[in-house]
Design a protein around this motif. Structure first.
Motif, PDB file in Angstrom:
ATOM      1  N   CYS A  20      -0.503  25.532 -16.260  1.00 30.98           N
ATOM      2  CA  CYS A  20      -0.928  24.651 -15.170  1.00 30.98           C
ATOM      3  C   CYS A  20      -0.271  23.276 -15.342  1.00 30.98           C
ATOM      4  O   CYS A  20      -0.340  22.691 -16.422  1.00 30.98           O
ATOM      5  CB  CYS A  20      -2.443  24.520 -15.200  1.00 30.98           C
ATOM      6  SG  CYS A  20      -3.095  23.220 -14.159  1.00 30.98           S
ATOM      7  N   ASN A  22      -1.207  20.481 -14.313  1.00 28.20           N
ATOM      8  CA  ASN A  22      -2.218  19.434 -14.475  1.00 28.20           C
ATOM      9  C   ASN A  22      -2.778  19.393 -15.892  1.00 28.20           C
ATOM     10  O   ASN A  22      -2.743  18.354 -16.546  1.00 28.20           O
ATOM     11  CB  ASN A  22      -3.335  19.640 -13.451  1.00 28.20           C
ATOM     12  CG  ASN A  22      -4.332  18.504 -13.462  1.00 28.20           C
ATOM     13  OD1 ASN A  22      -3.955  17.344 -13.588  1.00 28.20           O
ATOM     14  ND2 ASN A  22      -5.585  18.842 -13.339  1.00 28.20           N
ATOM     15  N   CYS A  23      -3.294  20.525 -16.388  1.00 24.80           N
ATOM     16  CA  CYS A  23      -3.969  20.519 -17.695  1.00 24.80           C
ATOM     17  C   CYS A  23      -3.106  21.128 -18.813  1.00 24.80           C
ATOM     18  O   CYS A  23      -3.336  20.853 -19.981  1.00 24.80           O
ATOM     19  CB  CYS A  23      -5.295  21.268 -17.602  1.00 24.80           C
ATOM     20  SG  CYS A  23      -5.138  23.031 -17.287  1.00 24.80           S
ATOM     21  N   CYS A  39      -6.588  26.693 -10.815  1.00 27.90           N
ATOM     22  CA  CYS A  39      -6.410  26.805 -12.261  1.00 27.90           C
ATOM     23  C   CYS A  39      -7.737  27.220 -12.897  1.00 27.90           C
ATOM     24  O   CYS A  39      -8.764  26.604 -12.626  1.00 27.90           O
ATOM     25  CB  CYS A  39      -5.950  25.465 -12.828  1.00 27.90           C
ATOM     26  SG  CYS A  39      -5.911  25.446 -14.624  1.00 27.90           S
ATOM     27  N   ASP A  41      -8.758  26.708 -15.804  1.00 29.66           N
ATOM     28  CA  ASP A  41      -9.241  25.707 -16.764  1.00 29.66           C
ATOM     29  C   ASP A  41      -9.705  24.415 -16.106  1.00 29.66           C
ATOM     30  O   ASP A  41     -10.772  23.904 -16.419  1.00 29.66           O
ATOM     31  CB  ASP A  41      -8.135  25.391 -17.783  1.00 29.66           C
ATOM     32  CG  ASP A  41      -8.310  26.193 -19.057  1.00 29.66           C
ATOM     33  OD1 ASP A  41      -8.797  27.333 -18.947  1.00 29.66           O
ATOM     34  OD2 ASP A  41      -7.968  25.676 -20.122  1.00 29.66           O
ATOM     35  N   CYS A  42      -8.877  23.837 -15.229  1.00 31.49           N
ATOM     36  CA  CYS A  42      -9.202  22.518 -14.667  1.00 31.49           C
ATOM     37  C   CYS A  42      -9.524  22.561 -13.177  1.00 31.49           C
ATOM     38  O   CYS A  42      -9.779  21.534 -12.573  1.00 31.49           O
ATOM     39  CB  CYS A  42      -8.057  21.543 -14.918  1.00 31.49           C
ATOM     40  SG  CYS A  42      -6.554  21.945 -14.026  1.00 31.49           S
ATOM     41  N   ASP A  43      -9.487  23.756 -12.561  1.00 27.97           N
ATOM     42  CA  ASP A  43      -9.830  23.947 -11.151  1.00 27.97           C
ATOM     43  C   ASP A  43      -8.861  23.260 -10.185  1.00 27.97           C
ATOM     44  O   ASP A  43      -9.192  23.014  -9.032  1.00 27.97           O
ATOM     45  CB  ASP A  43     -11.272  23.497 -10.885  1.00 27.97           C
ATOM     46  CG  ASP A  43     -11.900  24.279  -9.734  1.00 27.97           C
ATOM     47  OD1 ASP A  43     -11.603  25.488  -9.623  1.00 27.97           O
ATOM     48  OD2 ASP A  43     -12.647  23.680  -8.942  1.00 27.97           O
ATOM     49  N   GLU A  44      -7.653  22.930 -10.641  1.00 28.35           N
ATOM     50  CA  GLU A  44      -6.636  22.345  -9.759  1.00 28.35           C
ATOM     51  C   GLU A  44      -6.192  23.414  -8.747  1.00 28.35           C
ATOM     52  O   GLU A  44      -5.910  24.546  -9.139  1.00 28.35           O
ATOM     53  CB  GLU A  44      -5.436  21.879 -10.599  1.00 28.35           C
ATOM     54  CG  GLU A  44      -4.361  21.144  -9.852  1.00 28.35           C
ATOM     55  CD  GLU A  44      -4.771  19.746  -9.379  1.00 28.35           C
ATOM     56  OE1 GLU A  44      -5.760  19.195  -9.900  1.00 28.35           O
ATOM     57  OE2 GLU A  44      -4.087  19.236  -8.476  1.00 28.35           O
TER      58      GLU A  44
END
Ligand SMILES: [Zn+2]
Length: 122
Positions: A20, A22-23, A39, A41-44
């Protein structure tokens, strides 16, 4: 929210490695080339970045640049008959394309994410 500056290089590197942008933890792909909606993990919302034909274009360009030396070296080193060389080149370029496409698409999604290029529903 759209004003925050994102690190393009880091996002591209993370996307290239199927992470991802983002994270850097969650995965970009759900299968071979399908992008996860969000995502894990980070919900992006990674599914909102439309890669479209971009990755295919860049992959074709890279493979075409590799093809020319492969024809030359294949011809000089192996001295095979043209039909055998053609068959080998078709197999090798197909494999290179399929492997590269996934990396390029991941990097492309990372680039789009870094530049806030979301699907605007046009
Ligand atoms: Zn993430």
């Amino acid at each position: 929210m759209a004003d925050d500056i994102r690190d393009s290089r880091q996002a591209i590197q993370r996307g290239l490695m199927n992470r991802c942008p983002n994270c850097g933890k969650g995965q970009v792909f759900a299968g071979y080339l399908s992008i996860v909606r969000r995502c894990p993990d980070c919900d992006e919302p990674l599914g909102e970045y439309p890669a479209a034909d971009g990755p295919a274009f860049f992959t074709i360009t890279i493979v075409m640049l590799l093809l020319i030396p492969m024809i030359g070296f294949g011809w000089v080193l192996f001295r095979s008959d043209p039909l055998t060389l053609l068959i080998w080149l078709v197999v090798v370029t197909t494999l290179i394309t399929l492997v590269l496409l996934r990396f390029v698409k991941g990097a492309f999604v990372g680039y789009l994410w870094a530049h806030h290029e979301r699907d605007r529903g046009a």
